[in-house]
Design a protein around this motif. Structure first.
Motif, PDB file in Angstrom:
ATOM      1  N   ALA A   1       1.094  10.648   1.400  1.00 48.69           N
ATOM      2  CA  ALA A   1       1.928  10.614   0.196  1.00 48.69           C
ATOM      3  C   ALA A   1       1.881  11.940  -0.546  1.00 48.69           C
ATOM      4  CB  ALA A   1       1.477   9.472  -0.714  1.00 48.69           C
TER       5      ALA A   1
ATOM      6  N   GLU B   1       2.058   1.892  -3.381  1.00 54.83           N
ATOM      7  CA  GLU B   1       0.968   2.340  -4.240  1.00 54.83           C
ATOM      8  C   GLU B   1       0.692   3.822  -4.024  1.00 54.83           C
ATOM      9  OE1 GLU B   1      -3.435   0.734  -5.514  1.00 54.83           O
ATOM     10  OE2 GLU B   1      -2.954   0.767  -3.362  1.00 54.83           O
ATOM     11  N   ALA B   2       0.645   4.259  -2.776  1.00 55.52           N
ATOM     12  CA  ALA B   2       0.385   5.671  -2.495  1.00 55.52           C
ATOM     13  C   ALA B   2       1.487   6.551  -3.068  1.00 55.52           C
ATOM     14  CB  ALA B   2       0.260   5.879  -0.985  1.00 55.52           C
TER      15      ALA B   2
ATOM     16  N   ARG C   1      -3.548   7.216   3.732  1.00 50.39           N
ATOM     17  CA  ARG C   1      -2.232   6.950   3.133  1.00 50.39           C
ATOM     18  C   ARG C   1      -1.962   7.859   1.943  1.00 50.39           C
ATOM     19  NH1 ARG C   1      -2.511   2.242  -0.869  1.00 50.39           N
ATOM     20  NH2 ARG C   1      -4.718   1.716  -1.112  1.00 50.39           N
ATOM     21  N   PHE C   2      -2.999   8.277   1.259  1.00 52.49           N
ATOM     22  CA  PHE C   2      -2.798   9.191   0.130  1.00 52.49           C
ATOM     23  C   PHE C   2      -2.598  10.623   0.612  1.00 52.49           C
ATOM     24  CE2 PHE C   2      -5.208   5.550  -1.462  1.00 52.49           C
ATOM     25  CZ  PHE C   2      -4.281   5.081  -2.380  1.00 52.49           C
TER      26      PHE C   2
ATOM     27  N   ASP D   1      -9.445   4.879   3.802  1.00 51.93           N
ATOM     28  CA  ASP D   1      -8.307   4.621   2.931  1.00 51.93           C
ATOM     29  C   ASP D   1      -7.653   5.887   2.408  1.00 51.93           C
ATOM     30  OD1 ASP D   1      -6.754   2.513   2.076  1.00 51.93           O
ATOM     31  OD2 ASP D   1      -7.721   2.356   0.121  1.00 51.93           O
ATOM     32  N   THR D   2      -8.246   7.059   2.692  1.00 46.01           N
ATOM     33  CA  THR D   2      -7.651   8.294   2.179  1.00 46.01           C
ATOM     34  C   THR D   2      -6.378   8.681   2.930  1.00 46.01           C
ATOM     35  OG1 THR D   2      -8.972   9.705   3.649  1.00 46.01           O
ATOM     36  CG2 THR D   2      -9.886   9.220   1.460  1.00 46.01           C
TER      37      THR D   2
ATOM     38  N   ASP E   1       0.812  -1.218   0.000  1.00 50.25           N
ATOM     39  CA  ASP E   1       0.000   0.000   0.000  1.00 50.25           C
ATOM     40  C   ASP E   1       0.846   1.269   0.000  1.00 50.25           C
ATOM     41  OD1 ASP E   1      -2.297  -1.443  -0.035  1.00 50.25           O
ATOM     42  OD2 ASP E   1      -2.936  -0.966   2.011  1.00 50.25           O
ATOM     43  N   THR E   2       1.950   1.268   0.743  1.00 45.54           N
ATOM     44  CA  THR E   2       2.804   2.449   0.793  1.00 45.54           C
ATOM     45  C   THR E   2       3.387   2.751  -0.578  1.00 45.54           C
ATOM     46  OG1 THR E   2       3.353   1.990   3.110  1.00 45.54           O
ATOM     47  CG2 THR E   2       4.814   3.485   1.908  1.00 45.54           C
TER      48      THR E   2
ATOM     49  N   VAL F   1      -8.478  11.230  -6.589  1.00 42.56           N
ATOM     50  CA  VAL F   1      -8.181   9.871  -6.136  1.00 42.56           C
ATOM     51  C   VAL F   1      -9.432   9.378  -5.429  1.00 42.56           C
ATOM     52  CG1 VAL F   1      -6.723   8.415  -4.685  1.00 42.56           C
ATOM     53  CG2 VAL F   1      -5.730  10.411  -5.836  1.00 42.56           C
TER      54      VAL F   1
ATOM     55  N   PRO G   1      -7.230   3.522  -6.814  1.00 40.92           N
ATOM     56  CA  PRO G   1      -6.355   2.552  -6.148  1.00 40.92           C
ATOM     57  C   PRO G   1      -7.151   1.539  -5.345  1.00 40.92           C
ATOM     58  CG  PRO G   1      -6.474   4.534  -4.836  1.00 40.92           C
ATOM     59  CD  PRO G   1      -7.360   4.769  -6.045  1.00 40.92           C
TER      60      PRO G   1
ATOM     61  N   LEU H   1      -9.504  14.044  -2.791  1.00 37.06           N
ATOM     62  CA  LEU H   1      -9.543  12.703  -2.216  1.00 37.06           C
ATOM     63  C   LEU H   1     -10.981  12.459  -1.778  1.00 37.06           C
ATOM     64  CD1 LEU H   1      -6.349  12.677   0.075  1.00 37.06           C
ATOM     65  CD2 LEU H   1      -6.590  11.767  -2.224  1.00 37.06           C
TER      66      LEU H   1
END
Length: 581
Positions: free
Chosen positions: A367, A330-331, A363-364, A360-361, A327-328, A353, A516, A499
């Motif tokens: 990033a 991917e972000a 981690r984005f 789930d937002t 996941d990291t 996104v 994602p 997001l």
């Protein structure tokens, strides 16, 4: 404004023209994503008015969001039919309820509550049901009560109905039923109504009072309902009360965008329209003006339809599917992709996104922050109902009146920022809100502070845009613009990457969309256990894909954490889609 009916029809495609010419109901418009449904139905209303077929003052156009209702009103005004009432179900019902209550029931109308949370908490205490006290637990209980009310299930029937619908309340069905009963008791004792009660009581008044029903039916003789696939049984009950024995109804919807069944919405009213209204005119809109052929191809592969979308735009870039180890990664990969898009000239506000679950937002967020990219988190709360926005509007109106008396030589952006930094309770040069309107980065870690920062930044940026377009604009002009936007539901946007959840993205569009987390357990979500639930997840992904105008990126990761076991499986929905890598 078009001066003649022919001028009005000239810009429509053959199917849109067919909608416009079907001036009287019953009419069912099956409108695919991006096919210009709003244009078609507003031109239908305007054509009927210009041709003398209907009086626009007797038209009620219904939709589900303030923003959509505002868009309808704005377009109808441009077409010279501003007399049409365009409203949400709840706003129209509340207006009627407040009018008829003293005349039919007697006394003052009940007070509307904005949130169920406080009353749910009290109800749980009254019946000694333990909720963990968190906002999530209260929201879950409130959502179950809302579902029960919109599908017309009373507390004593909740447990049975929830089991039949495959729902499972965290507190347990019997306990939730007790909370629901206590909630309704408290609401009545305190002369309160919630949003579901507004619809239910308005329908009851119209059903029980012939005089009230005749008055409403004399005022509203022609109905248009947008997003008809999202109508729930309670809304249908009210619509039927409004219609009476008439059939002058035009509905617009898309069976492929049914994504709210968990709230009680059902597509059966849309799919069963011709059975309810034999002889109804049915028109299919399939020409997609929003997305490139490449994006449309992905949408058509996801949803195998008898009436696939037909792309009308020139070709664009190929959508891409990317695999990541975790996941990291991917972000970080998506942040790099967004940086490249911005460098290529795509504005940050035209990039989104979209995730399956709100949690789930995070981690984005991290990033994008590390990449130095601005972003905003889009939720369900209406912009102009946020407390900080309401306070800002009051201060701006007051400052505009003062400016008219004293005059001001400051440019509009400076004047607006000066007002916003004076918000009570948010003072101090180092406060997050002041940094928001004078520059700097948004606050991190505090959801409420960030939302306030985004709200004030959006207002400040709108002042910048107005000043660039109209250097002579004053605070009075700006305050009037904000008031009009609030009426139309048009929120100003912060210049940042959006997001949002896939559900929150419905009705919106961006130049670039990144999707994602396309793994089993998230898409489809783990609790989608029936075939019907899985198909709704497929439609949700279809809705997310069709938000993209030009750039579309899909991705998934093998593991949640870096170095973790790569035991995930990519979403089964990707098996039907051919994409580049």
């Amino acid at each position: 404004m078009p001066g003649t009916t022919e001028a009005l029809l000239a810009g429509l495609d053959p199917e849109q023209r067919e909608v416009a010419l079907a001036a009287r109901g019953p009419v069912c418009v099956l409108a695919g994503a991006g096919t210009g449904k709003t244009r078609a139905i507003t031109c239908r209303i305007a054509y009927a008015a210009l041709s003398g077929t209907v009086d626009p003052a007797h038209v009620l156009a219904l939709t589900f969001t303030v923003r959509a209702a505002g868009e309808l009103r704005g377009r109808l005004r441009q077409l010279g039919t501003g007399q049409v009432r365009a409203s949400t179900f709840h706003a129209a019902a509340l207006r009627q309820l407040n009018y008829f209550w003293p005349r039919v029931v007697g006394g003052r109308p009940p007070r509307l509550i904005d949130s169920k949370a406080g009353l749910v908490r009290e109800a749980a205490k009254r019946v000694r049901v333990r909720l963990d006290g968190s906002a999530g637990a209260l929201a879950d209980a409130a959502a179950e009560i809302e579902w029960a009310k919109v599908v017309q299930v009373r507390p004593d029937g909740y447990a049975r109905a929830a089991s039949a619908a495959g729902r499972s309340a965290a507190a347990g069905a019997d306990s939730l039923a007790a909370v629901y009963a206590a909630y309704e008791d408290l609401r009545r004792e305190r002369h309160l109504i919630d949003f579901e009660s507004v619809l239910e009581l308005t329908a009851a008044i119209l059903i029980d009072s012939r005089a009230a029903a005749d008055q409403v039916r004399d005022t509203f003789r022609h109905f248009v309902v947008d997003e008809y696939q999202d109508v729930n049984p309670l809304q249908k009950l009210l619509l039927d009360a409004w219609l009476g024995d008439r059939a002058d109804l035009c509905v617009v919807g898309d069976p492929n965008q049914v994504i709210y069944s968990f709230t009680g919405a059902t597509p059966s009213y849309l799919t069963g329209f011709t059975a309810e209204f034999p002889g109804a005119t049915v028109v299919r809109l399939v020409r997609d003006y929003r997305s490139t052929p490449q994006v449309v191809a992905v949408a058509n592969q996801l949803i195998r339809s008898d009436s696939p979308l037909s792309a009308q735009r020139p070709p664009g870039p190929r959508p891409l599917l990317t695999e990541y180890p975790d996941d990291t990664a991917e972000a970080a990969g998506l942040a790099d992709r967004i940086r490249s898009l911005v460098a290529a000239g795509v504005p940050a506000r035209e990039i989104a996104v979209l995730v399956r679950v709100n949690a789930d937002t995070e981690r984005f967020e991290l990033a994008l922050a590390e990449a130095g990219l601005p972003y905003v988190i889009r939720g369900a709360e209406r912009f102009y109902e946020r407390p900080v926005v309401r306070q800002a509007l009051v201060l701006l109106r007051g400052a505009a009146r003062g400016e008219a008396v004293a005059g001001s030589g400051d440019p509009l952006p400076d004047s607006v920022r000066h007002v916003l930094t004076g918000l009570g309770g948010y003072g101090g040069a180092g406060s997050p809100l002041v940094r928001g309107v004078t520059g700097g980065s948004p606050p991190r870690g505090d959801t409420a502070a960030r939302e306030n920062w985004e709200s004030l930044t959006a207002i400040a940026q709108l002042a910048d845009e107005m000043h660039a377009a109209r250097p002579e604009a004053t605070l009075a002009h700006f305050s009037a613009e904000l008031t009009q936007r609030a009426d139309l539901g048009h929120a100003p946007a912060v210049d940042g990457v959006t997001l949002a959840s896939m559900h929150a993205a419905k009705g919106l569009e961006w130049d670039a969309v990144l999707l994602p987390g396309l793994v089993e357990g998230l898409m489809p979500i783990v609790h989608a256990r029936t075939a019907e639930a899985v198909e709704e997840e497929r439609r949700l992904l279809y809705v997310a894909v069709t938000r993209a105008r030009e750039h579309l990126y899909l991705s998934w990761s093998w593991a949640r954490a870096a170095g973790g076991r790569g035991g995930r499986q990519r979403s089964r929905f990707l098996d039907s889609v051919r994409l580049g890598r």
